[in-house]
Design a protein around this motif. Structure first.
Motif, mmCIF file in Angstrom:
data_model
loop_
_atom_site.group_PDB
_atom_site.id
_atom_site.type_symbol
_atom_site.label_atom_id
_atom_site.label_comp_id
_atom_site.label_asym_id
_atom_site.label_seq_id
_atom_site.Cartn_x
_atom_site.Cartn_y
_atom_site.Cartn_z
ATOM 1 N N VAL A 1 0.829 -1.198 0.000
ATOM 2 C CA VAL A 1 0.000 0.000 0.000
ATOM 3 C C VAL A 1 0.867 1.252 0.000
ATOM 4 O O VAL A 1 0.569 2.240 -0.689
ATOM 5 C CB VAL A 1 -0.940 0.004 1.220
ATOM 6 C CG1 VAL A 1 -1.649 1.353 1.362
ATOM 7 C CG2 VAL A 1 -1.956 -1.122 1.091
ATOM 8 N N GLY A 2 1.974 1.221 0.763
ATOM 9 C CA GLY A 2 2.864 2.376 0.810
ATOM 10 C C GLY A 2 3.412 2.735 -0.561
ATOM 11 O O GLY A 2 3.432 3.914 -0.953
ATOM 12 N N VAL A 3 3.833 1.722 -1.300
ATOM 13 C CA VAL A 3 4.341 1.956 -2.656
ATOM 14 C C VAL A 3 3.247 2.547 -3.529
ATOM 15 O O VAL A 3 3.466 3.510 -4.283
ATOM 16 C CB VAL A 3 4.871 0.644 -3.267
ATOM 17 C CG1 VAL A 3 5.202 0.833 -4.738
ATOM 18 C CG2 VAL A 3 6.098 0.158 -2.511
ATOM 19 N N VAL A 4 2.041 1.979 -3.437
ATOM 20 C CA VAL A 4 0.928 2.457 -4.259
ATOM 21 C C VAL A 4 0.586 3.912 -3.926
ATOM 22 O O VAL A 4 0.366 4.736 -4.825
ATOM 23 C CB VAL A 4 -0.305 1.557 -4.071
ATOM 24 C CG1 VAL A 4 -1.534 2.168 -4.744
ATOM 25 C CG2 VAL A 4 -0.043 0.168 -4.634
ATOM 26 N N MET A 5 0.561 4.259 -2.642
ATOM 27 C CA MET A 5 0.178 5.620 -2.255
ATOM 28 C C MET A 5 1.238 6.648 -2.645
ATOM 29 O O MET A 5 0.907 7.765 -3.043
ATOM 30 C CB MET A 5 -0.095 5.685 -0.752
ATOM 31 C CG MET A 5 -1.246 4.799 -0.289
ATOM 32 S SD MET A 5 -2.769 5.020 -1.231
ATOM 33 C CE MET A 5 -3.312 6.608 -0.637
ATOM 34 N N VAL A 6 2.514 6.267 -2.534
ATOM 35 C CA VAL A 6 3.572 7.165 -3.017
ATOM 36 C C VAL A 6 3.437 7.369 -4.517
ATOM 37 O O VAL A 6 3.588 8.480 -5.049
ATOM 38 C CB VAL A 6 4.964 6.603 -2.663
ATOM 39 C CG1 VAL A 6 6.063 7.407 -3.348
ATOM 40 C CG2 VAL A 6 5.176 6.622 -1.160
ATOM 41 N N LEU A 7 3.126 6.271 -5.223
ATOM 42 C CA LEU A 7 2.910 6.354 -6.661
ATOM 43 C C LEU A 7 1.752 7.288 -6.980
ATOM 44 O O LEU A 7 1.860 8.155 -7.868
ATOM 45 C CB LEU A 7 2.631 4.946 -7.205
ATOM 46 C CG LEU A 7 2.125 4.829 -8.646
ATOM 47 C CD1 LEU A 7 3.172 5.367 -9.609
ATOM 48 C CD2 LEU A 7 1.783 3.392 -8.973
ATOM 49 N N VAL A 8 0.644 7.137 -6.266
ATOM 50 C CA VAL A 8 -0.523 7.998 -6.494
ATOM 51 C C VAL A 8 -0.170 9.455 -6.229
ATOM 52 O O VAL A 8 -0.530 10.354 -6.995
ATOM 53 C CB VAL A 8 -1.696 7.555 -5.589
ATOM 54 C CG1 VAL A 8 -2.824 8.587 -5.617
ATOM 55 C CG2 VAL A 8 -2.228 6.194 -6.032
ATOM 56 N N PHE A 9 0.558 9.711 -5.140
ATOM 57 C CA PHE A 9 0.915 11.080 -4.764
ATOM 58 C C PHE A 9 1.671 11.789 -5.887
ATOM 59 O O PHE A 9 1.312 12.890 -6.309
ATOM 60 C CB PHE A 9 1.767 11.045 -3.488
ATOM 61 C CG PHE A 9 2.204 12.388 -2.992
ATOM 62 C CD1 PHE A 9 1.319 13.212 -2.306
ATOM 63 C CD2 PHE A 9 3.494 12.840 -3.218
ATOM 64 C CE1 PHE A 9 1.727 14.460 -1.841
ATOM 65 C CE2 PHE A 9 3.912 14.083 -2.762
ATOM 66 C CZ PHE A 9 3.019 14.899 -2.071
ATOM 67 N N PHE A 10 2.718 11.132 -6.394
ATOM 68 C CA PHE A 10 3.517 11.769 -7.448
ATOM 69 C C PHE A 10 2.812 11.760 -8.798
ATOM 70 O O PHE A 10 2.982 12.686 -9.604
ATOM 71 C CB PHE A 10 4.884 11.091 -7.561
ATOM 72 C CG PHE A 10 5.811 11.407 -6.422
ATOM 73 C CD1 PHE A 10 6.232 12.714 -6.187
ATOM 74 C CD2 PHE A 10 6.256 10.417 -5.569
ATOM 75 C CE1 PHE A 10 7.080 13.020 -5.134
ATOM 76 C CE2 PHE A 10 7.107 10.711 -4.506
ATOM 77 C CZ PHE A 10 7.518 12.016 -4.287
ATOM 78 N N ALA A 11 2.003 10.722 -9.054
ATOM 79 C CA ALA A 11 1.265 10.679 -10.313
ATOM 80 C C ALA A 11 0.245 11.814 -10.384
ATOM 81 O O ALA A 11 0.032 12.413 -11.447
ATOM 82 C CB ALA A 11 0.579 9.331 -10.474
ATOM 83 N N VAL A 12 -0.402 12.110 -9.249
ATOM 84 C CA VAL A 12 -1.362 13.218 -9.217
ATOM 85 C C VAL A 12 -0.648 14.542 -9.462
ATOM 86 O O VAL A 12 -1.146 15.409 -10.194
ATOM 87 C CB VAL A 12 -2.101 13.234 -7.864
ATOM 88 C CG1 VAL A 12 -2.873 14.536 -7.679
ATOM 89 C CG2 VAL A 12 -3.047 12.043 -7.772
ATOM 90 N N MET A 13 0.526 14.722 -8.865
ATOM 91 C CA MET A 13 1.295 15.943 -9.093
ATOM 92 C C MET A 13 1.650 16.096 -10.572
ATOM 93 O O MET A 13 1.497 17.174 -11.160
ATOM 94 C CB MET A 13 2.566 15.925 -8.232
ATOM 95 C CG MET A 13 2.304 16.011 -6.741
ATOM 96 S SD MET A 13 3.787 15.789 -5.734
ATOM 97 C CE MET A 13 4.738 17.209 -6.211
ATOM 98 N N LEU A 14 2.122 14.998 -11.168
ATOM 99 C CA LEU A 14 2.494 15.052 -12.584
ATOM 100 C C LEU A 14 1.273 15.312 -13.456
ATOM 101 O O LEU A 14 1.340 16.087 -14.421
ATOM 102 C CB LEU A 14 3.174 13.743 -12.991
ATOM 103 C CG LEU A 14 3.707 13.678 -14.427
ATOM 104 C CD1 LEU A 14 4.766 14.749 -14.663
ATOM 105 C CD2 LEU A 14 4.282 12.293 -14.723
#
Length: 435
Positions: free
Chosen positions: A281-294
Motif C-alpha cells: 500500500v505504501g508503494v501504491v500511495m507514493v505512486l498515487v501522490f507523485f502521479a497526481v502531481m504530474l
C-alpha cells in the motif's frame, strides 16, 4: 506542447524502460517539469497530491490488498483451488481451467494482478508441474489469468479509474464483467488445445456418485471463501455499503474466517500480514501522490488537449482513433503496471473519449482490457517477469503460450469490447439503469 513537456514525457518513458521503480519515475518527471516550467510555487502540487491520497474512495484499494494477504496466508485460497479441482481436475487439461477460474476470483478479491500471481503462482505452479504440465506453460497461464483481476469486481483498477474520472465505481465494476467472462472462456478453450500433447497425469477415475460426493465435500469446505465476493457485491449493489465500506467488511470477514473459524492464521502472523500489505500500500500511495502531481502539471501544460489535437490531426475517423487509443494503452501497459498506467492514461485520454462521445463506463472496460493485455505482452510485460520469478522458470519458456493467449484470446476480446459498447454497458444499464 512545449519542448520541456516533450522532454519530460521522454524522460518518464526512458526511466520506466530502464527499470527505475515507478514511483521514482513519476517523481523525477514531476520535479523536472516543475524546475523547467514557469510556476509560482510548489504548494499547489503538494496540496493536490495530499487531497487525492486522502480520498475516502481510494481507501478501498489498500483494504482489498489486505484481504488478499489474509486469504493467501490462510487456507481460503487453497480451499477454492480444491473445490474447482474437484469439478474440472479430472479432465485432461482441467487443472489449467482451475488456474484460470481461481486466479480470476482471487485476483478480483485481492484487487491486483500482481497479488494474484504471487498467491496462485506459489500454490498452483508446483501442483501443475506435479501433474505433468510444462513449468513455463504453468507460469504463463497464471500470469495471463491474473490480469482478469483488472476486470472482475471488486477490482482495485476500476476503483482507481472511477476515482480519477469521477465515474460511478459501481458501474465501473459491472462494465468489464462480460469481457472477463469471454476471456475466461477463450483461455479455457486454448488451454485444452495447448495441453493436449503434454504428459499430464490425470486423477484416478471414479464413479459419478463419488465425484458428486467429492464436489460436495470440497464445496462445503470452500463455502466461506465462495460467499465473500457475493457479500461484497451484494452490499454495494444493494445500497447497504459503499465500495470502501464493503472492503472493510471483507477484511473483517476474512479475519474472522481465518483466525477464528478455520484457525489457520496464528495471531503472530497478523503482524506479518499487516506489514506485507502495508509495504504494498505504501508503494501504491507514493505512486498515487507523485502521479497526481504530474497529472496536474500536464493539465496546466494542456497535454490532454494536445493529445486530442494530435489524434484528430492523424484522422477524424472514429474507428481509426479508437485503434490508436488501443495501441497507446497496450504500449503503456507493456512498460507500466496497471495502477501506474491508469494514473497516467486516464486524465490524458478522458478529453479524447469525450470528443469521440464514448461513454466513460464503456471506457472503463476498454482501458481495463487494454492495460491487462499490455501487462502480459512481450517484450517488457511486467507480469510475465513476475510470473517467471514466482514460477521459478525462464521467460523464454513462457513466451509461446502467452503469445497464443494474447493473439487468439485477448486481442479478439479487446476488439469486441472496443467496438461493441453493449458488451460493457449492458450490465450497468440492467442493474443501475445508467444512460
Amino acid at each position: 506542447m512545449s519542448i520541456e513537456v516533450i522532454v519530460d514525457i521522454l524522460l518518464l518513458m526512458g526511466l520506466l524502460i530502464i527499470g527505475v521503480p515507478v514511483p521514482f519515475c513519476f517523481a523525477a518527471a514531476a520535479l523536472f517539469l516543475f524546475l523547467t516550467g514557469d510556476y509560482v510555487g510548489s504548494n499547489f502540487l503538494v496540496a493536490a497530491g495530499f487531497n487525492k491520497t486522502s480520498s475516502i474512495i481510494l481507501l478501498a484499494m489498500p483494504l482489498f490488498i489486505l484481504v488478499g494477504e489474509i486469504m493467501s496466508t490462510g487456507s481460503l485460497a487453497a480451499r477454492l483451488v480444491d473445490f474447482c479441482d474437484s469439478i474440472f481436475g479430472r479432465l485432461k487439461g482441467g487443472l489449467g481451467v482451475v488456474v484460470i477460474v481461481v486466479t480470476a476470483v482471487f485476483g478480483a478479491i485481492s484487487g491486483t494482478a500482481s497479488s494474484a500471481v504471487a498467491a496462485m503462482g506459489t500454490i498452483m505452479v508446483p501442483r501443475l508441474v506435479e501433474r505433468g504440465y510444462d513449468r513455463g506453460y504453468a507460469a504463463a497461464l497464471v500470469a495471463a489469468s491474473s490480469v482478469l483481476a483488472l476486470l472482475i469486481p471488486p477490482s482495485s483498477a476500476q476503483i482507481v479509474y472511477g476515482w480519477i474520472s469521477g465515474t460511478s465505481i459501481a458501474a465501473c465494476f459491472l462494465a468489464p464483467i462480460v469481457p472477463a467472462l469471454l476471456l475466461m472462456g477463450l483461455f479455457s478453450a486454448w488451454n485444452f488445445v495447448m495441453t493436449r500433447n503434454m504428459p499430464i497425469v490425470q486423477p484416478e477415475a471414479v464413479g459419478a456418485r463419488q465425484a458428486i460426493k467429492d464436489i460436495g465435500v470440497k464445496g462445503r469446505r470452500a463455502t466461506l471463501g465462495l460467499v465473500m465476493p457475493f457479500i461484497i457485491l451484494t452490499s454495494i449493489y444493494g445500497g447497504l455499503a459503499t465500495p470502501t465500506e464493503a472492503a472493510a467488511i471483507a477484511v473483517v470477514y476474512a479475519l474472522i474466517v481465518g483466525v477464528i473459524i478455520f484457525r489457520d492464521i496464528p495471531l503472530r502472523e497478523l503482524w506479518r500480514i499487516g506489514y506485507s500489505a502495508g509495504t504494498t500500500v505504501g508503494v501504491v500511495m507514493v505512486l498515487v501522490f507523485f502521479a497526481v502531481m504530474l497529472s496536474r502539471l500536464y493539465t496546466m501544460e494542456n497535454v490532454p488537449q494536445s493529445v486530442v489535437n494530435l489524434l484528430l490531426s492523424i484522422s477524424e475517423n472514429r474507428i481509426v482513433l479508437l485503434l490508436l487509443i488501443n495501441v497507446f494503452l497496450i504500449v503503456l501497459g507493456m512498460i507500466m503496471d496497471d495502477f501506474s498506467g491508469l494514473l497516467l492514461a486516464t486524465p490524458m485520454l478522458l478529453p479524447v473519449i469525450r470528443e469521440l462521445d464514448i461513454h466513460p463506463v464503456h471506457f472503463a472496460a476498454i482501458i481495463g482490457v487494454n492495460l491487462g493485455m499490455g501487462n502480459i505482452t512481450p517484450p517488457t510485460a511486467p507480469l510475465l517477469y513476475f510470473g517467471a520469478r514466482i514460477g521459478k522458470t525462464r521467460l523464454q519458456g513462457m513466451l509461446k503460450p502467452t503469445l497464443i493467449l494474447v493473439l487468439f484470446a485477448y486481442l479478439p476480446v479487446l476488439l469486441l469490447t472496443t467496438f461493441i459498447p453493449d458488451l460493457s454497458l449492458w450490465l450497468p444499464r440492467l442493474v443501475l439503469g445508467i444512460n
